[in-house]
Write a protein that holds these residues in place. Sequence first.
Motif, PDB file in Angstrom:
ATOM      1  N   SER A  23      35.986 -46.556  42.882  1.00  0.00           N
ATOM      2  CA  SER A  23      36.732 -47.373  42.592  1.00  0.00           C
ATOM      3  C   SER A  23      36.839 -47.155  40.871  1.00  0.00           C
ATOM      4  N   ASN A  25      36.487 -45.299  37.351  1.00  0.00           N
ATOM      5  CA  ASN A  25      36.873 -44.391  36.596  1.00  0.00           C
ATOM      6  C   ASN A  25      35.576 -43.134  36.592  1.00  0.00           C
ATOM      7  N   PRO A  83      41.596 -47.429  46.433  1.00  0.00           N
ATOM      8  CA  PRO A  83      39.663 -47.562  45.778  1.00  0.00           C
ATOM      9  C   PRO A  83      40.288 -48.799  46.085  1.00  0.00           C
ATOM     10  N   SER A  84      41.080 -50.200  46.628  1.00  0.00           N
ATOM     11  CA  SER A  84      40.906 -50.981  46.258  1.00  0.00           C
ATOM     12  C   SER A  84      40.159 -51.864  47.613  1.00  0.00           C
TER      13      SER A  84
END
Lengths: 595, 204
Positions: A23, A25, A83-84
């Motif tokens: 999630s 970077n 990623p959510s």
Amino acid sequence: MEMDDSSSPDEKEFPGLYEKNSSKNKKGGGEENESNSSENLTLKKGSEKKDKKSKDKKDRQSYEALGGESEEDEPESRLFRSPSKSKKSKTFKFPSSKKEKREKSQEPSKDTADGTKDKKSKDDPKSEKKKLKKDKKSKSNVLPSGETVFELGDIQPIFGVSLGLAVERSRCHDNVKIPLVVRNCIDYLQEHGLQSEQIYKTEGIKTRLMHLRKCYNNRESQDEELDVPTACSLLKAYLQDLPEPILTTELITRFEEASSLPDVSKQAVELESLIEQLPKCNQILLAWLSRHFSCVIDHEKHNKLNAQSLAVLLSPVLQMSHRLMITILCHAETLFADVELHKYVPPITSTSPNLLETPEEISMELRKQESLLSQIHSEMNAGFVTKRREEELWETQRIITQLKRKLRTFEKRHDSMQKSMDTEAVEEAIDFTLQTTETVAPTETKIPQDIPETIPEQNSQPSNNETAVDINKVYVAENGFMTLHKDHPEYLNLIRLQLENQELMNWKQQLQARISVERAECVRLKRLINSEEPQNEVVTSVNVDDPEYGRLVEQYMKENSLLEQKRILLSKEIFDENISLIQLQVDLAMKQFIH
Amino acid sequence: MSKKVNSSVGAALHKVIMVGSGGVGKSALTLQFMYDEFVEDYEPTKADSYRKKVVLDGEEVQIDILDTAGQEDYAAIRDNYFRSGEGFLCVFSITDDESFQATQEFREQILRVKNDENIPFLLVGNKCDLNDKRKVPLSECQLRAQQWGGVPYVETSAKTRENVDKVFFDLMREIRSRKTEDSSKSSSRTKDKSKRRKLKCTLL
């Protein structure tokens, strides 16, 4: 290709970590891996199934260790993708395997790998907790910002995994199925190492080796040149890290037996049949290595290595006996006669010069790009979605689109050339009958005389000649020549048109020939430019420094524009002259018809 | 191809993705926009990508267009592209009701992958030169666009070039304003947003 469980431990490491990081970077963070890997090492040492090489770096071992007991990769990757959501990984299993299958249909070679992955993902819930724990730790260990990054090389390395996996992950896109690292080393040594006394004798520098290993694991291109010791050591390190001997645990004893056969010809036969039984990628790697080693021995004069000494140096690395290696070297020429070492030219990038001119070059490049693209897709489908990879995906796609367009224009050009050639052939036939006018019109066709426009159509079907009889109709001579009865008012007109047509065709042919000559010249010059770029730069830099430069440039520009104008005028003149020439020639030819 | 890329370092890059059923004219629209050419013969696309430098409201920008496959067969690779797209042209043919119905699913797919209701998006009814063969009433198209949170609906013809530039430029404007919006309220936003914001610094 074979990918057993043991072959792919690496890809399932740290799913937990992954999950969280996904999630966030991602950007470069090699160091953190080291740190948490050492921690894993202590954690899991017991479970380590296949740590072979003691010289190996900690990180690899730890990954393997983890891989041994907690194997999941797929679910994680999905999390990466979306990623959510970071719930239970199992929920995501379904779509992924579906996806995998779809992907499979495009790349059949991959399926074994995917299959094993899917199987393995079953025990993820167990391992979940551990990973989460690790995740936290590593984060605290790493970046203060809380951003952890896992590189492809940490989860899906090239070194230390089965050959089949390595080939799949690190392809040579020209369809030679050996891992890129092996190819690069062999290429380098073939080019620069054969005469070197260092070859396979001197070890490369450790830090450089580690750096290179990391680059290859991450599928990053490394800009620094290799050197002979480094290339040798890197190649050896790769071979040493293979979880299984290149001749496979299953067959190695039979290979050994074959090498101790007293009869040399029997040896060859037996070896050949055993090699046949190896997985394809093992065969190819063995072939490339053997051919390469033969080349090394051939240069004994310079590098002071013969079969004996080379086998002493390398048989342990290859996990075979000294005798077996010598036997293979002995028979290399015949066993691998069909294998030829050729240097790898990677797929072009948008920054590399675009020198592809022939359709063959383009389609070859297209195949490479397609291979690269499918690799990017599979990396992304495995969850490694980074900015860089996305860029690469779009760029590769773009190059493919451009190549395809280029190829299509070639095809179109080819088609139209083909057509014009066909019509020319017909014209020649007409020409032939014109010169032997006495034989005119033994047969006739039904074409009405009042439509001279239909001539071209008729030309293309000279087989019509066995029809009907009428003096006032168009005749077709034996070879397709069209004519009317001599008394017909259009008689001369028709001949004239055909003569003109023929002359124009000739002209066209000449021009086409010239165009293709010029094109070939363009290709040649472009190549030249590319190969001599450095020299050119030197020349221009001198000129720029010259104070006279500006004046000179101006003068040249003026002169050039004058010349250009002259050229345009001249070509127009040539064009006009050519037209009147054709008229005259036609008139001349007509004379023989008038009486 | 290399020069273009090099010379335009720093120019904003907008990534547009063409979606829609097979044969509705995604490639035709793309090729018309890119090269002013109209291709009559139909050849299914797997995936094609193009880059063009354009002037958007006085500012030089680059547009990356990804032309995807309409067919389900390529759905696996499509996701990888969807994820990196910044704006979508969802195309159907006004002469083909099925293609219009399919837009619903494409919309859902995009929202699923991007996880963002407000992703720059245009509903495009192509082949408007064939108005006499229209199967999808204009009102229905507009209704759907409204139901999708008021996305713009535009009718185009890749053949006559009608509205071709418009759809691409309108979408780029949406993407651009979306990017500025994102960067202004950057840090407070979720990861999704931060991802999009980052697209501005393009690596080549």
